[in-house]
Design a protein around this motif. Structure first.
Motif, mmCIF file in Angstrom:
data_model
loop_
_atom_site.group_PDB
_atom_site.id
_atom_site.type_symbol
_atom_site.label_atom_id
_atom_site.label_comp_id
_atom_site.label_asym_id
_atom_site.label_seq_id
_atom_site.Cartn_x
_atom_site.Cartn_y
_atom_site.Cartn_z
ATOM 1 N N UNK A 226 0.799 -1.235 0.000
ATOM 2 C CA UNK A 226 0.000 0.000 0.000
ATOM 3 C C UNK A 226 0.832 1.287 0.000
ATOM 4 N N UNK A 227 2.159 1.149 -0.012
ATOM 5 C CA UNK A 227 3.048 2.299 0.191
ATOM 6 C C UNK A 227 2.779 3.455 -0.778
ATOM 7 N N UNK A 228 2.644 3.132 -2.064
ATOM 8 C CA UNK A 228 2.434 4.177 -3.076
ATOM 9 C C UNK A 228 1.175 4.987 -2.758
ATOM 10 N N UNK A 229 0.112 4.294 -2.372
ATOM 11 C CA UNK A 229 -1.164 4.966 -2.048
ATOM 12 C C UNK A 229 -1.009 5.861 -0.816
ATOM 13 N N UNK A 230 -0.272 5.375 0.186
ATOM 14 C CA UNK A 230 -0.043 6.165 1.401
ATOM 15 C C UNK A 230 0.730 7.444 1.080
ATOM 16 N N UNK A 231 1.759 7.329 0.225
ATOM 17 C CA UNK A 231 2.550 8.514 -0.161
ATOM 18 C C UNK A 231 1.668 9.515 -0.903
ATOM 19 N N UNK A 232 0.856 8.989 -1.813
ATOM 20 C CA UNK A 232 -0.041 9.865 -2.584
ATOM 21 C C UNK A 232 -0.992 10.622 -1.655
ATOM 22 N N UNK A 233 -1.502 9.915 -0.651
ATOM 23 C CA UNK A 233 -2.465 10.561 0.249
ATOM 24 C C UNK A 233 -1.787 11.619 1.115
ATOM 25 N N UNK A 234 -0.602 11.297 1.646
ATOM 26 C CA UNK A 234 0.151 12.281 2.431
ATOM 27 C C UNK A 234 0.382 13.536 1.600
ATOM 28 N N UNK A 235 0.846 13.341 0.360
ATOM 29 C CA UNK A 235 1.164 14.477 -0.515
ATOM 30 C C UNK A 235 -0.088 15.305 -0.814
ATOM 31 N N UNK A 236 -1.187 14.631 -1.093
ATOM 32 C CA UNK A 236 -2.419 15.374 -1.414
ATOM 33 C C UNK A 236 -2.908 16.194 -0.225
ATOM 34 N N UNK A 237 -2.915 15.570 0.965
ATOM 35 C CA UNK A 237 -3.366 16.274 2.164
ATOM 36 C C UNK A 237 -2.456 17.467 2.485
ATOM 37 N N UNK A 238 -1.162 17.282 2.281
ATOM 38 C CA UNK A 238 -0.217 18.363 2.544
ATOM 39 C C UNK A 238 -0.418 19.499 1.535
ATOM 40 N N UNK A 239 -0.603 19.131 0.283
ATOM 41 C CA UNK A 239 -0.828 20.149 -0.755
ATOM 42 C C UNK A 239 -2.068 20.980 -0.431
ATOM 43 N N UNK A 240 -3.129 20.284 -0.026
ATOM 44 C CA UNK A 240 -4.371 20.993 0.327
ATOM 45 C C UNK A 240 -4.162 21.885 1.543
ATOM 46 N N UNK A 241 -3.446 21.379 2.540
ATOM 47 C CA UNK A 241 -3.192 22.140 3.773
ATOM 48 C C UNK A 241 -2.403 23.418 3.466
ATOM 49 N N UNK A 242 -1.462 23.317 2.528
ATOM 50 C CA UNK A 242 -0.624 24.474 2.184
ATOM 51 C C UNK A 242 -1.300 25.399 1.165
ATOM 52 N N UNK A 243 -2.456 24.957 0.636
ATOM 53 C CA UNK A 243 -3.157 25.770 -0.362
ATOM 54 C C UNK A 243 -2.408 25.837 -1.687
ATOM 55 N N UNK A 244 -1.646 24.784 -1.994
ATOM 56 C CA UNK A 244 -0.914 24.772 -3.264
ATOM 57 C C UNK A 244 -1.709 24.000 -4.315
ATOM 58 N N UNK A 245 -1.273 24.104 -5.560
ATOM 59 C CA UNK A 245 -1.935 23.393 -6.658
ATOM 60 C C UNK A 245 -0.928 22.438 -7.285
ATOM 61 N N UNK A 246 -1.398 21.655 -8.252
ATOM 62 C CA UNK A 246 -0.490 20.725 -8.923
ATOM 63 C C UNK A 246 0.518 21.456 -9.804
ATOM 64 N N UNK A 247 0.324 22.760 -10.001
ATOM 65 C CA UNK A 247 1.279 23.556 -10.782
ATOM 66 C C UNK A 247 2.530 23.895 -9.976
#
Length: 344
Positions: A226-247
């Motif tokens: 499940x490691x890849x999925x866990x990394x993806x989720x951490x990154x997404x939650x952090x991106x949202x928390x910081x108010x950043x975009x995929x750009x």
């Protein structure tokens, strides 16, 4: 009853009991940067079936014939660059010890809890620390592999090693293993704070923030890790928390080893491509590592920075791991207190 009692040895040691142990376990570290210390460490690490899943018939001739003859010098030089000279040890050991001591301090309100720390590879070993906790009267142990995201090659091998030792004990303590905490709000908040704190010290704004996680081979992921999925989720939650975009926010994977395809995109190739594309300023962090170590200090702060600047980048910053910071300890304490529930 008296007949049985009379056969009890009179010098039977006084048994301690009633305590609960918390064992923090990190990956491990060589004892020194010399050839033999590095070889011992790499032999233990690279012969772990969870780390290299190839058939032993195929892998051992490569490991003992090639890898352990050449790699200790190379890795030793890399460790030399990031060695904690004051304490003559790796920073991974420095930080893990500190995390153990600070955790004991934070749990002082729970007088029957004993905190200790150990390493999966090298010293102090998991077996040695389980025995030490037992001697102090720990009938229950919370085993905490210090990896926010679960992988068989990290979390599972810590648990394996602990249970392997328990198999040899006549009187086993009850054991709880700590689950991954990749999406825990305290962890995401601590990561966001660390980004903001580092960026506040700069007189420039990164165009791209990269979260670089340790990679695993694609085959492990396809087998159900499940490691890849866990990394993806951490990154997404952090991106949202910081108010950043995929750009202006990316996830990459580092530290590949051997000929197999690993999880992508690769960190080194990404920073090179960004620089060549005209991106001038980047920040890189390592959310999957609880402590700064060879992979963060030498591979990212050192190597990735050089690759970026060499290919046309102008500003590079590495955001340190949470280490033994107040925020980092808040995360570990949150997880430990949750896992102690019902036991204290």
């Amino acid at each position: 009853m008296n007949a049985i009692a009379s056969h009890m040895p009179s010098d039977h040691p006084k048994v301690q009991f009633g305590k609960v142990g918390v064992l923090l376990v990190n990956l491990g570290t060589p004892d020194g940067t010399d050839y033999w210390s590095m070889r011992r460490y790499l032999a233990e690490f690279l012969s772990d079936k969870r780390v290299i899943e190839w058939s032993r018939l195929y892998w051992y001739p490569i490991l003992y014939g090639i890898v352990l003859n050449k790699r200790p010098q190379k890795v030793g030089k890399a460790y030399e660059e990031i060695w904690n000279k004051d304490l003559d040890e790796s920073y991974l050991r420095t930080y893990t010890r500190s995390q153990g001591e600070l955790m004991a301090e934070r749990l002082k309100d729970l007088p029957n809890v004993v905190v200790d720390w150990g390493m999966r590879y090298g010293k102090p070993s998991i077996a040695e620390r389980i025995d030490a906790l037992k001697e102090k009267g720990c009938e229950r142990i919370v085993l905490f592999p210090l990896y926010p995201q679960y992988a068989a090659s990290t979390t599972a091998t810590v648990n394996d090693k602990a249970f392997e030792h328990l198999m040899k004990l006549r009187w086993q303590p009850a054991v709880r293993t700590v689950p991954p905490y990749h999406d825990d709000p305290a962890y995401i908040e601590a990561l966001a704070n660390s980004v903001n704190a580092t960026l506040a010290t700069l007189d420039w704004e990164p165009e791209m923030l990269i979260t670089s996680f340790h990679g695993i081979p694609q085959s492990y992921f396809k087998a159900g890790d499940p490691y890849h999925c866990h990394c993806q989720k951490t990154a997404r939650l952090l991106r949202e928390k910081l108010g950043r975009t995929e750009d202006n926010f990316m996830l990459t994977f580092q530290s590949r080893f051997g000929p197999e395809e690993w999880l992508q995109p690769y960190t080194d190739k990404t920073v090179e491509a960004l620089a060549k594309k005209g991106v001038k300023r980047i920040a890189v962090m390592n959310p999957g590592f609880v402590s700064d170590c060879l992979e963060t200090l030498e591979e990212i702060a050192g190597e990735a920075g050089e690759i970026f600047l060499h290919n046309g980048g102008e500003k590079f910053v590495h955001i340190p791991c949470l280490n033994d910071s107040v925020d980092g300890m808040n995360v570990l304490e949150t997880v430990v207190r949750r896992e102690l529930q019902g036991w204290v």
